[in-house]
Scaffold this active site. Structure first.
Site, PDB file in Angstrom:
ATOM      1  N   SER A   1       1.135  -1.110   0.119  1.00 53.55           N
ATOM      2  CA  SER A   1       0.168  -0.138  -0.028  1.00 53.55           C
ATOM      3  C   SER A   1       0.969   1.345   0.185  1.00 53.55           C
ATOM      4  O   SER A   1       2.351   1.528   0.535  1.00 53.55           O
ATOM      5  CB  SER A   1      -0.720   0.071   1.044  1.00 53.55           C
ATOM      6  OG  SER A   1      -1.848   1.477   1.370  1.00 53.55           O
TER       7      SER A   1
ATOM      8  N   TYR B   1      -0.910  -0.206  10.361  1.00 54.08           N
ATOM      9  CA  TYR B   1      -1.339  -0.631   8.707  1.00 54.08           C
ATOM     10  C   TYR B   1       0.176   0.212   8.184  1.00 54.08           C
ATOM     11  O   TYR B   1       0.510  -1.076   7.378  1.00 54.08           O
ATOM     12  CB  TYR B   1      -1.885   0.019   8.489  1.00 54.08           C
ATOM     13  CG  TYR B   1      -3.035  -0.510   7.295  1.00 54.08           C
ATOM     14  CD1 TYR B   1      -3.373  -1.829   7.008  1.00 54.08           C
ATOM     15  CD2 TYR B   1      -2.591   0.364   6.111  1.00 54.08           C
ATOM     16  CE1 TYR B   1      -3.828  -2.078   5.806  1.00 54.08           C
ATOM     17  CE2 TYR B   1      -2.583  -0.388   4.487  1.00 54.08           C
ATOM     18  CZ  TYR B   1      -3.055  -0.952   5.112  1.00 54.08           C
ATOM     19  OH  TYR B   1      -3.572  -1.955   3.752  1.00 54.08           O
TER      20      TYR B   1
HETATM   21  N1  LIG Z   1      -8.952  -0.596  -0.920  1.00 49.07           N
HETATM   22  C1  LIG Z   1      -8.206  -0.025  -0.332  1.00 49.07           C
HETATM   23  O1  LIG Z   1      -8.320   1.302  -0.293  1.00 49.07           O
HETATM   24  C2  LIG Z   1      -7.189  -1.306  -0.339  1.00 49.07           C
HETATM   25  C3  LIG Z   1      -5.574   0.294  -0.334  1.00 49.07           C
HETATM   26  C4  LIG Z   1      -4.396  -0.761   0.036  1.00 49.07           C
HETATM   27  C5  LIG Z   1      -4.118  -0.770   0.097  1.00 49.07           C
HETATM   28  N2  LIG Z   1      -4.735  -2.372   0.312  1.00 49.07           N
HETATM   29  C6  LIG Z   1      -4.563  -3.626   0.823  1.00 49.07           C
HETATM   30  O2  LIG Z   1      -5.388  -4.509  -0.689  1.00 49.07           O
HETATM   31  C7  LIG Z   1      -5.772  -5.626   0.071  1.00 49.07           C
HETATM   32  C8  LIG Z   1      -6.720  -6.648  -0.321  1.00 49.07           C
HETATM   33  O3  LIG Z   1      -8.446  -5.868   0.302  1.00 49.07           O
HETATM   34  P1  LIG Z   1      -9.521  -4.978  -0.310  1.00 49.07           P
HETATM   35  O4  LIG Z   1      -9.257  -3.478   0.067  1.00 49.07           O
HETATM   36  O5  LIG Z   1      -9.355  -5.436  -1.430  1.00 49.07           O
HETATM   37  O6  LIG Z   1     -10.354  -5.535   1.307  1.00 49.07           O
HETATM   38  P2  LIG Z   1     -11.789  -6.729   1.169  1.00 49.07           P
HETATM   39  O7  LIG Z   1     -12.620  -6.158  -0.332  1.00 49.07           O
HETATM   40  O8  LIG Z   1     -12.036  -6.310   2.788  1.00 49.07           O
HETATM   41  O9  LIG Z   1     -11.554  -7.855   1.028  1.00 49.07           O
HETATM   42  C9  LIG Z   1     -10.216  -8.209   1.819  1.00 49.07           C
HETATM   43  C10 LIG Z   1     -10.067 -10.262   1.508  1.00 49.07           C
HETATM   44  O10 LIG Z   1      -9.708 -11.382   2.460  1.00 49.07           O
HETATM   45  C11 LIG Z   1      -9.474 -12.274   3.029  1.00 49.07           C
HETATM   46  N3  LIG Z   1      -9.276 -11.749   4.415  1.00 49.07           N
HETATM   47  C12 LIG Z   1      -9.411 -11.150   5.245  1.00 49.07           C
HETATM   48  N4  LIG Z   1      -8.758 -11.589   5.864  1.00 49.07           N
HETATM   49  C13 LIG Z   1      -8.519 -12.932   5.801  1.00 49.07           C
HETATM   50  C14 LIG Z   1      -7.906 -14.489   6.842  1.00 49.07           C
HETATM   51  N5  LIG Z   1      -7.776 -13.835   8.203  1.00 49.07           N
HETATM   52  N6  LIG Z   1      -7.110 -14.957   6.264  1.00 49.07           N
HETATM   53  C15 LIG Z   1      -7.854 -15.342   4.760  1.00 49.07           C
HETATM   54  N7  LIG Z   1      -8.540 -14.176   4.556  1.00 49.07           N
HETATM   55  C16 LIG Z   1      -8.847 -13.646   4.365  1.00 49.07           C
HETATM   56  C17 LIG Z   1     -11.472 -11.501   2.909  1.00 49.07           C
HETATM   57  O11 LIG Z   1     -11.958 -12.925   2.544  1.00 49.07           O
HETATM   58  P3  LIG Z   1     -12.641 -13.582   3.971  1.00 49.07           P
HETATM   59  O12 LIG Z   1     -13.429 -12.007   4.293  1.00 49.07           O
HETATM   60  O13 LIG Z   1     -13.458 -14.724   3.198  1.00 49.07           O
HETATM   61  O14 LIG Z   1     -11.651 -14.250   4.172  1.00 49.07           O
HETATM   62  C18 LIG Z   1     -11.564 -10.443   1.540  1.00 49.07           C
HETATM   63  O15 LIG Z   1     -11.393 -12.014   0.316  1.00 49.07           O
HETATM   64  C19 LIG Z   1      -5.559  -5.650   1.089  1.00 49.07           C
HETATM   65  O16 LIG Z   1      -3.969  -6.901   1.890  1.00 49.07           O
HETATM   66  C20 LIG Z   1      -5.469  -4.421   1.712  1.00 49.07           C
HETATM   67  O17 LIG Z   1      -4.243  -4.414   2.536  1.00 49.07           O
HETATM   68  C21 LIG Z   1      -5.718  -1.941   0.170  1.00 49.07           C
END
Ligand SMILES: NC(=O)c1ccc[n+]([C@@H]2O[C@H](COP(=O)([O-])OP(=O)(O)OC[C@H]3O[C@@H](n4cnc5c(N)ncnc54)[C@H](OP(=O)(O)O)[C@@H]3O)[C@@H](O)[C@H]2O)c1
Length: 264
Positions: free
Chosen positions: A137, A147
């Site tokens: 990120s 984070y």
């Molecule tokens: N959205 C943003 O603005 C943003 C910005 C920078 C970086 N990121 C990074 O992008 C990545 C994906 O985030 P996203 O924005 O797509 O979030 P999201 O829509 O909340 O998706 C998160 C995914 O991770 C899975 N997950 C969470 N905890 C888990 C666990 N303990 N074991 C296995 N699976 C788990 C969830 O499935 P389950 O709940 O079914 O387990 C879901 O499929 C993350 O690493 C986040 O830090 C996001």
């Protein structure tokens, strides 16, 4: 065309990776906790003619992580692409003596990334090809609590791994998104109302550009000109300025959160 394993492949950025990799012709292994959502995603991608395995696993659990590692090390059905994407935000303050949430964050976004990568990398090296994508990120360049520290680790870890695997045919890429509209903020109870529209990224475009960067063997992928500029400024600005910007963002978020939860 090969097999890609995506952690957190049921929502947001991970689901988009799964869709685009499937559209390119890859078969998929999807990992997340929610089995119903895994099955729904498998049905969606299966309709494209792809073979999809699902592994219901909680990556904060060492035994579950070991099960996923076993699948990654299986040379009978070798994995060509690993996307370490699962993660969450909204971590508590660093001064909070209860560090249960930080432990979980460490297990999912650091320990699992390390264990899963180590499980697949040896086979990839022997086969002379493969791609490892770690979702970091731009927060990793800021100083916004646990984070930021975790995502800073992901960036440094990825660059170090890229050095270790240099010349082996295996590429390693840290994807550095800015704000992306996914379930991330709602799940973490983070108020995002103060974030200007111009700073939001679209997951479809983010993943499309990052896969292009992976194909080019780029170690750092920042799929937007706005965020590339921001990242450059953060790298060159004095650390005191970076800390001041980080404080402002944190403050605006907590103010917005107070307004949202205020009964008035
Ligand atoms: N959205 C943003 O603005 C943003 C910005 C920078 C970086 N990121 C990074 O992008 C990545 C994906 O985030 P996203 O924005 O797509 O979030 P999201 O829509 O909340 O998706 C998160 C995914 O991770 C899975 N997950 C969470 N905890 C888990 C666990 N303990 N074991 C296995 N699976 C788990 C969830 O499935 P389950 O709940 O079914 O387990 C879901 O499929 C993350 O690493 C986040 O830090 C996001």
């Amino acid at each position: 065309m090969g097999i890609a394993l995506v952690t957190g492949g049921t929502s947001g950025i991970g689901a988009e990776f799964a869709r685009q990799l499937a559209a390119r012709g890859d078969d998929l292994v999807l990992v997340a906790r929610d089995k119903k959502r895994l099955d729904a995603m498998a049905a969606e991608l299966g309709a494209l003619g792809r073979s999809v395995e699902v592994i219901a696993a909680d990556l904060s659990d060492e035994k579950d992580t070991a099960r996923v590692a076993t699948r990654l090390a299986d040379t009978a059905k070798p994995i060509d692409i690993l996307v370490n994407n699962a993660g969450f935000g909204g971590l508590s303050k660093l001064v909070n003596p209860d560090i249960a949430q930080q432990d979980e964050a460490y297990a999912v976004m650091m320990r699992a990334v390390w264990v899963l990568t180590a499980a697949v990398a040896t086979g990839m090296k022997e086969r002379g090809h493969g791609a490892i994508i770690n979702v970091a990120s731009t927060a990793g360049q800021l100083s916004m609590g646990a984070y930021s520290s975790i995502k800073a680790w992901v960036i440094t870890y990825t660059e170090s791994l890229a050095n270790e695997l240099h010349g082996t045919g295996v590429t390693v890429t840290a994807l550095m998104p800015g704000w992306v509209r996914t379930e991330f903020h709602e799940r973490a109870n983070i108020s995002s109302s103060s974030i200007p529209n111009s700073l939001w990224l679209d997951a479809e475009r983010l993943v499309r550009v990052s896969l292009r960067d992976v194909d080019r063997g780029r170690v750092i992928s920042i799929p937007s000109i706005r965020y590339r500029l921001l990242s450059w400024l953060l790298r060159h600005a004095p650390r005191s300025a970076v800390r001041a910007v980080s404080r402002r963002i944190s403050l605006s978020r907590s103010r917005a959160a107070t307004q949202t939860t205020s009964p008035q």
